[in-house]
Design a protein around this motif. Structure first.
Motif, PDB file in Angstrom:
ATOM      1  N   PRO A  60       0.801  -1.229   0.000  1.00 28.55           N
ATOM      2  CA  PRO A  60       0.000   0.000   0.000  1.00 28.55           C
ATOM      3  C   PRO A  60       0.829   1.272   0.000  1.00 28.55           C
ATOM      4  CG  PRO A  60      -0.157  -1.148   2.117  1.00 28.55           C
ATOM      5  CD  PRO A  60       0.505  -2.080   1.164  1.00 28.55           C
ATOM      6  N   ILE A  61       2.027   1.255   0.591  1.00 32.16           N
ATOM      7  CA  ILE A  61       2.879   2.448   0.536  1.00 32.16           C
ATOM      8  C   ILE A  61       3.249   2.758  -0.915  1.00 32.16           C
ATOM      9  CG2 ILE A  61       5.174   3.352   1.123  1.00 32.16           C
ATOM     10  CD1 ILE A  61       4.937   1.980   3.804  1.00 32.16           C
ATOM     11  N   GLY A  62       3.422   1.723  -1.728  1.00 28.07           N
ATOM     12  CA  GLY A  62       3.762   1.918  -3.134  1.00 28.07           C
ATOM     13  C   GLY A  62       2.689   2.640  -3.928  1.00 28.07           C
ATOM     14  N   PHE A  63       1.502   2.780  -3.363  1.00 29.20           N
ATOM     15  CA  PHE A  63       0.430   3.508  -4.037  1.00 29.20           C
ATOM     16  C   PHE A  63       0.505   5.011  -3.801  1.00 29.20           C
ATOM     17  CE2 PHE A  63      -1.416  -0.400  -5.186  1.00 29.20           C
ATOM     18  CZ  PHE A  63      -2.444  -0.142  -6.083  1.00 29.20           C
ATOM     19  N   LEU A 116       9.979  -1.073  -4.215  1.00 32.67           N
ATOM     20  CA  LEU A 116       9.963  -0.876  -5.671  1.00 32.67           C
ATOM     21  C   LEU A 116       8.892  -1.742  -6.326  1.00 32.67           C
ATOM     22  CD1 LEU A 116      13.796  -0.715  -6.436  1.00 32.67           C
ATOM     23  CD2 LEU A 116      12.142   1.157  -6.549  1.00 32.67           C
ATOM     24  N   ASN A 117       8.720  -2.957  -5.817  1.00 34.48           N
ATOM     25  CA  ASN A 117       7.646  -3.795  -6.355  1.00 34.48           C
ATOM     26  C   ASN A 117       6.280  -3.198  -6.027  1.00 34.48           C
ATOM     27  OD1 ASN A 117       6.844  -6.609  -7.479  1.00 34.48           O
ATOM     28  ND2 ASN A 117       5.693  -6.447  -5.570  1.00 34.48           N
ATOM     29  N   GLY A 118       6.160  -2.584  -4.851  1.00 31.12           N
ATOM     30  CA  GLY A 118       4.907  -1.936  -4.486  1.00 31.12           C
ATOM     31  C   GLY A 118       4.574  -0.771  -5.401  1.00 31.12           C
ATOM     32  N   CYS A 380     -10.383   3.858 -11.799  1.00 31.25           N
ATOM     33  CA  CYS A 380      -9.926   2.716 -11.011  1.00 31.25           C
ATOM     34  C   CYS A 380      -8.722   3.069 -10.149  1.00 31.25           C
ATOM     35  CB  CYS A 380      -9.613   1.546 -11.937  1.00 31.25           C
ATOM     36  SG  CYS A 380     -11.064   0.938 -12.816  1.00 31.25           S
ATOM     37  N   GLY A 381      -7.926   4.044 -10.602  1.00 32.36           N
ATOM     38  CA  GLY A 381      -6.811   4.495  -9.790  1.00 32.36           C
ATOM     39  C   GLY A 381      -7.258   5.098  -8.477  1.00 32.36           C
ATOM     40  N   VAL A 382      -8.317   5.879  -8.519  1.00 30.72           N
ATOM     41  CA  VAL A 382      -8.827   6.501  -7.295  1.00 30.72           C
ATOM     42  C   VAL A 382      -9.327   5.441  -6.312  1.00 30.72           C
ATOM     43  CG1 VAL A 382     -10.655   7.976  -6.368  1.00 30.72           C
ATOM     44  CG2 VAL A 382      -9.381   8.702  -8.379  1.00 30.72           C
ATOM     45  N   VAL A 383     -10.077   4.453  -6.804  1.00 30.04           N
ATOM     46  CA  VAL A 383     -10.660   3.475  -5.891  1.00 30.04           C
ATOM     47  C   VAL A 383      -9.600   2.513  -5.345  1.00 30.04           C
ATOM     48  CG1 VAL A 383     -12.959   3.635  -6.866  1.00 30.04           C
ATOM     49  CG2 VAL A 383     -11.359   1.998  -7.826  1.00 30.04           C
ATOM     50  N   THR A 384      -8.627   2.118  -6.162  1.00 29.30           N
ATOM     51  CA  THR A 384      -7.580   1.232  -5.637  1.00 29.30           C
ATOM     52  C   THR A 384      -6.655   1.979  -4.692  1.00 29.30           C
ATOM     53  OG1 THR A 384      -6.278   1.641  -7.649  1.00 29.30           O
ATOM     54  CG2 THR A 384      -7.596  -0.365  -7.571  1.00 29.30           C
ATOM     55  N   PHE A 385      -6.444   3.279  -4.950  1.00 28.82           N
ATOM     56  CA  PHE A 385      -5.678   4.087  -3.998  1.00 28.82           C
ATOM     57  C   PHE A 385      -6.402   4.133  -2.657  1.00 28.82           C
ATOM     58  CE2 PHE A 385      -4.861   8.184  -1.926  1.00 28.82           C
ATOM     59  CZ  PHE A 385      -3.463   8.145  -1.814  1.00 28.82           C
ATOM     60  N   GLY A 392      -3.382   0.033   4.280  1.00 30.28           N
ATOM     61  CA  GLY A 392      -2.227   0.608   4.952  1.00 30.28           C
ATOM     62  C   GLY A 392      -2.512   0.977   6.387  1.00 30.28           C
ATOM     63  N   VAL A 393      -3.669   1.562   6.641  1.00 29.55           N
ATOM     64  CA  VAL A 393      -4.042   1.918   8.013  1.00 29.55           C
ATOM     65  C   VAL A 393      -4.137   0.666   8.875  1.00 29.55           C
ATOM     66  CG1 VAL A 393      -5.903   2.861   9.449  1.00 29.55           C
ATOM     67  CG2 VAL A 393      -5.201   4.061   7.380  1.00 29.55           C
ATOM     68  N   LEU A 394      -4.743  -0.381   8.320  1.00 32.77           N
ATOM     69  CA  LEU A 394      -4.893  -1.624   9.070  1.00 32.77           C
ATOM     70  C   LEU A 394      -3.534  -2.251   9.377  1.00 32.77           C
ATOM     71  CD1 LEU A 394      -7.493  -3.101   9.976  1.00 32.77           C
ATOM     72  CD2 LEU A 394      -7.159  -4.650   8.068  1.00 32.77           C
ATOM     73  N   LEU A 395      -2.648  -2.311   8.384  1.00 34.38           N
ATOM     74  CA  LEU A 395      -1.325  -2.885   8.605  1.00 34.38           C
ATOM     75  C   LEU A 395      -0.470  -2.002   9.503  1.00 34.38           C
ATOM     76  CD1 LEU A 395      -0.540  -4.267   5.042  1.00 34.38           C
ATOM     77  CD2 LEU A 395      -1.193  -5.551   7.073  1.00 34.38           C
ATOM     78  N   PHE A 396      -0.721  -0.695   9.480  1.00 33.65           N
ATOM     79  CA  PHE A 396      -0.009   0.215  10.383  1.00 33.65           C
ATOM     80  C   PHE A 396      -0.324  -0.144  11.834  1.00 33.65           C
ATOM     81  CE2 PHE A 396      -0.060   4.124  12.950  1.00 33.65           C
ATOM     82  CZ  PHE A 396       1.273   4.492  12.844  1.00 33.65           C
ATOM     83  N   PHE A 397      -1.598  -0.378  12.130  1.00 38.85           N
ATOM     84  CA  PHE A 397      -1.964  -0.782  13.483  1.00 38.85           C
ATOM     85  C   PHE A 397      -1.407  -2.166  13.802  1.00 38.85           C
ATOM     86  CE2 PHE A 397      -5.278   2.493  12.999  1.00 38.85           C
ATOM     87  CZ  PHE A 397      -5.126   3.155  14.224  1.00 38.85           C
ATOM     88  N   LEU A 398      -1.310  -3.034  12.779  1.00 41.13           N
ATOM     89  CA  LEU A 398      -0.791  -4.379  13.003  1.00 41.13           C
ATOM     90  C   LEU A 398       0.676  -4.351  13.424  1.00 41.13           C
ATOM     91  CD1 LEU A 398      -1.398  -7.423  12.842  1.00 41.13           C
ATOM     92  CD2 LEU A 398      -0.631  -7.358  10.463  1.00 41.13           C
TER      93      LEU A 398
END
Length: 441
Positions: A60-63, A116-118, A380-385, A392-398
């Motif tokens: 998600p950071i890659g977005f 970079l893959n992200g 689609c860019g807006v919705v996938t972002f 990202g928020v969820l993994l940040f808390f994780l």
């Protein structure tokens, strides 16, 4: 049923779809390399729980530069965007293979490679509707969108299969210090073999795209493909002021973002309930594969029976809500007294993956129909972002709360239920389809 106008389609469209789908497959495979083998990676490279969560978090950071890739696709076309994306993937996969003896430097290189893959994520996850509109006729668009978008998920599923089968798990996952040095070196060698194989695959796909990947066909396949689209700035204004679009954007982003983060650390979640690394890998694999197969079948059905996208989404999200609730209650067996067996975990996770993953191409087609003539890549860019923001928020808390996962599991049924309610309140429209079946050139 109205028949769409005949357009000029080319046989090479399937080659273009294949190359793009393979690129998405490789990006998903590399992104999900570490979650399914997290116990082995901890032993071989000294990763902590925070490292494992961060390796998934780079997706998600890659977005972050997502809007740049959307602009590039809109202005320069698919070829330039795909070549830039695949070159980033080659560099990222190569960084992970640099043979450095210092583990701290090696860990930094691996983290850099994952980042970079992200950065390739915005293209492989956003461009599927743009590619299908550019190359495919109206009665093939949903199917092409499904194949191009779901192969990225299939790559993540491949990581669940390849990782645990190639890389052995530690003898004592709860007491890593007791594992012998020879076993540690063997695990490290097998992980490096996987990294080299992934680097070779990404390099091969990049070479094929460099040799042949055109931006567009000589003649468009439909009226919509040849029509004038809104500018980059006007597109954003249209999207942000369209309440109906914002409703379905949240209906997509919240459950898919939560599910992507959850599936990326599935082994970490199932370890406390005594599920082995191999079993967790198979659960993740079949849940995504089932979603890909059903998603393509649903998209093909949507191509034949138009105007049913909302109904299909209601069915899929209802199933996802029930399956995620079943899984969450099963993991709380001490409270609910539901049987916690491999069979129940397999069934609930696979059903959840089928219902959510198969909804992705249906959502994409509904987005494009709702906000036409906004370009597909921008929509689609807006919705996938937005989806990656939630992930990202969820993994940040994780990264901070990674010792107990009941809160993470409850996010699944809550997000699916919210999405279901939003779709129920949504009023669908098919502006792009109307143009193709009614307007003549």
């Amino acid at each position: 049923r109205l028949a769409p106008l005949a357009g000029r389609v080319y046989g090479r469209r399937w080659l273009v779809l294949l190359l793009f789908s393979l690129l998405g497959f490789a990006q998903g495979l590399v992104w999900n390399s570490w979650g399914p083998i997290q116990n082995s990676a901890r032993l071989a490279f000294g990763f902590s729980g925070w490292d494992i969560a961060l390796l998934v978090f780079w997706g998600p950071i890659g977005f972050a530069p997502c809007f740049f890739f959307m602009w590039l696709m809109d202005k320069k076309g698919l070829r330039v965007t795909v070549l830039l994306t695949s070159s980033l993937m080659v560099l990222g996969a190569g960084l992970r293979c640099v043979p450095v003896s210092d583990l701290e430097i090696r860990k930094k290189l691996i983290h850099g490679g994952q980042l970079l893959n992200g950065l390739a994520g915005p293209t492989v996850m956003n461009a599927a509707p743009f590619l299908s509109t550019t190359w495919f006729s109206p009665d093939e668009r949903a199917t092409a969108t499904a194949i191009a978008s779901l192969l990225n998920y299939l790559g993540a599923a491949g990581a669940f299969l390849v990782g645990p089968l190639v890389v052995p798990s530690p003898n004592e996952t709860s007491h890593l210090s007791l594992v012998s040095q020879s076993n540690t070196e063997h695990i490290k060698d097998r992980i490096e073999a996987v990294l080299y194989a992934e680097f070779g695959m990404v390099s091969l796909i990049f070479s094929a795209a460099l040799a042949y990947f055109p931006s567009r066909p000589p003649f468009p396949p439909s009226v919509a493909a040849a029509s004038q689209r809104l500018s980059y700035r006007r597109s954003f204004c249209r999207l942000l002021s369209n309440f109906r679009f914002l409703m379905i954007a949240l209906a997509y982003a919240i459950p898919l973002g939560v599910f992507s983060g959850w599936s990326g650390v599935l082994d970490l979640i199932l370890t406390p309930v005594h599920v082995s690394q191999v079993d967790a890998g198979w659960i993740g694999f079949w849940s995504i594969v089932g979603g890909c197969v059903v998603g393509i079948a649903m998209a093909r059905f949507a191509d034949f029976i138009r105007g049913m996208l909302k109904f299909i989404l209601l069915l899929l999200l209802s199933g996802a809500t029930l399956a995620s609730t079943w899984f969450t209650l099963t993991c709380l067996t001490s409270v609910t007294h539901l049987p916690l067996t491999t069979a129940t975990l397999y069934t609930s996770c696979i059903l959840l993956g089928i219902f959510l993953n198969s909804s992705v191409p249906i959502f994409f087609e509904l987005f494009v129909e709702t906000v036409y003539p906004v370009p597909e890549g921008i929509t689609c860019g807006v919705v996938t972002f937005l989806s990656n923001v939630f992930m990202g928020v969820l993994l940040f808390f994780l990264t901070f709360y990674h010792t107990e996962f009941s809160w993470f599991n409850w996010c699944l049924p809550g997000s699916c239920l919210l999405s279901l309610l939003l779709i129920l309140c949504f009023r669908e429209s098919y502006d792009r389809l109307y143009l193709d079946v009614v307007v003549s050139v």
